[in-house]
Design an enzyme around this catalytic site. Sequence first.
Site, PDB file in Angstrom:
ATOM      1  CE1 TYR A  95      -0.549  -8.130  -3.792  1.00  0.00           C
ATOM      2  CE2 TYR A  95      -2.236  -9.078  -5.205  1.00  0.00           C
ATOM      3  CZ  TYR A  95      -1.872  -8.447  -4.029  1.00  0.00           C
ATOM      4  OH  TYR A  95      -2.816  -8.139  -3.094  1.00  0.00           O
ATOM      5  CE1 TYR A 143       1.390  -9.209   1.637  1.00  0.00           C
ATOM      6  CE2 TYR A 143      -0.718  -8.334   2.371  1.00  0.00           C
ATOM      7  CZ  TYR A 143       0.119  -8.772   1.349  1.00  0.00           C
ATOM      8  OH  TYR A 143      -0.333  -8.778   0.054  1.00  0.00           O
ATOM      9  CG  HIS A 144       0.889  -4.561   2.792  1.00  0.00           C
ATOM     10  ND1 HIS A 144      -0.494  -4.429   2.852  1.00  0.00           N
ATOM     11  CD2 HIS A 144       1.142  -5.201   1.630  1.00  0.00           C
ATOM     12  CE1 HIS A 144      -1.044  -4.971   1.773  1.00  0.00           C
ATOM     13  NE2 HIS A 144      -0.070  -5.442   1.007  1.00  0.00           N
ATOM     14  CG  HIS A 157       4.085  -6.818  -1.542  1.00  0.00           C
ATOM     15  ND1 HIS A 157       3.761  -5.526  -1.884  1.00  0.00           N
ATOM     16  CD2 HIS A 157       2.917  -7.423  -1.204  1.00  0.00           C
ATOM     17  CE1 HIS A 157       2.462  -5.339  -1.748  1.00  0.00           C
ATOM     18  NE2 HIS A 157       1.916  -6.472  -1.328  1.00  0.00           N
TER      19      HIS A 157
END
Length: 610
Positions: free
Chosen positions: A87, A302-303, A386
């Site tokens: 991340y 998300y993603h 992201h």
Amino acid sequence: LTFASNQRTTFPAGPEFTYAATWNPATGQFVEYNHPSHDMFCGALVTLPDGRVLVNGGRNTTVRSSLFDWRNNTWTRTPDMNDPRWYNTSVALPGGRVWTVSGSGGSGTAERWDESSGWSRLTGINWNTVTSEPGYITIWHPFLLLAPDGRLIHFGPTDTMHWVAPDGSGSMSNTGTTVPGSHYPKEGSWVMYDEGRILVAGGGANTTASSSGDGTTGTSSTLAYTVDVRSGTPVVTSTASMNFARQFANAVVLPNGQVMVIGGNTSGLKFNDTGSILTPEIWNPATGQWRAAADASVPRNYHSIALLLPDGRILSGGGGLGGNSADHRDAQIYTPPNLFNPDGSLATRPVLNTVPPSVGVGTRFTVSATPGLRKFAFIKMSAITHCVNTDLRYLSLPFTETSSGNYQITAHPSLNVMTPGYWMLFGLDAAGVHSVAKIILVDATTSVSVVAPGNQASYVGQSVSLQMIGSGPTGSVLTWSATGLPAGLSIAGATGRITGTPTATGTSSVRVTLSNGNSSDFEDFTWTIQPQTFSQNFPNFTGASSLTLNGNAAITGGPVQPGRHWPELFDEHPVRFPDSWQRGWRGRIDVRDPGKRRHIPRSCRWRSWL
């Protein structure tokens, strides 16, 4: 290029491996090119000046980094980073290097990648200053972009904004600006929608974690703000809020310069479609207002990803990989409303016929296209994960239509703004309909330049020789041309030397152009042709140290005597005058030579002459 992890349909576990594939928008075909030794799940990614993609970090909090080469569809491991990361955020620098920071494992450090030497840790940067600020999770994809002055701007999601110098051992400083109010835009979307101007929208409403989440997300927000870094001091301004609160949405800049935000949910839940927002919104930078767009039919949370395609439509796809109903191994394509007529039929689109394959900064290049275009938009091709896209940027390039359907476009002069790599050039007509893009490489070495010669002065009947100086890419064929030259003068196309004998007095506006066929540069200057004998009055003169005579010149009445005051020698009193270098002096002495010509002595800091 698409990839996820070492599992196709469930959350990853096990060895370093990634399923990856390319997708062809023209055919819809996927072709797998898997990576056998790096699980790139949730690492950072950027595009390099030659179009390759660098991915560093990923699952297992890894030190690994890899390159994908689109020219032969191969993955290659590059030297490992010094610190493991997951991340993290990376930014491509104009010189071909890559800067990365934060992420699990390397939360307090930054590194820089150079293809010839690998990764080096930047000891002048302590990112713990950022991660120690309030937030339900701060070791997570910081918001970073390359600013016009070559520094990096850190503008969220933590409150305090920073300048980062990526060169040398690195350094960082507080900008004195913060995210507006209590807004904590982690999992929000952001984009550089114009030169040095950034839009941030959505994310968390504050630094308190959502009670319904896993502690890594907050309460979804509608808030939005802009950051203007053109002046070197960030100007942070709240803009209108979105109509829908969103986390996990993606932002895309459209050819007309507006920004589309797609997907996201209100619940703040990962791997979950609860509270999905199917209605995209479009932000207009001219008004600061949002409007709704046509609904999607599949949640994108998300993603998920979103990218502008070269045909001017938007790809919105993916999401999940949790092994449940929120996994979406598909995509949808959005067609902007300006591509339709009022009756719903497809609008006739302008066409770009020919463009150069590559351009350099500060150059002028020629495009043939549909006549009457009103705008040329230049949008960087990019990589996203992201909601983080540090490549994407938008420019509106100035242009002139030199003749019907032929355009001379001026590239931006800075590689910090028009960064090296592949860009999409769109043309827009009077109705706002945009063309299919042509792909152009911005090459740091593809630059044609002309050295300014300064304003020129010559005399009627006296021969002239002025050598223009310019440069271009190695191996290119350069051609000189000129307009507005005084009568009797011409330029050699191969050498750039201007020669001839002026035949008439007057002042001409001259433009000298150097071109390599793809791009060009020019310089404008004036050329004054004076008569052989002339005079001019000057009211004062402060002195000079010497006068050097050359050729057959002589001073009427004998040479200068020691101690003699210069103004007494001049037939017309001298005066200080400004020129393009500094202040000097100019006056008149009648100095007779066999041709009975008069000469004007000039004095400046370096020399005096007749």
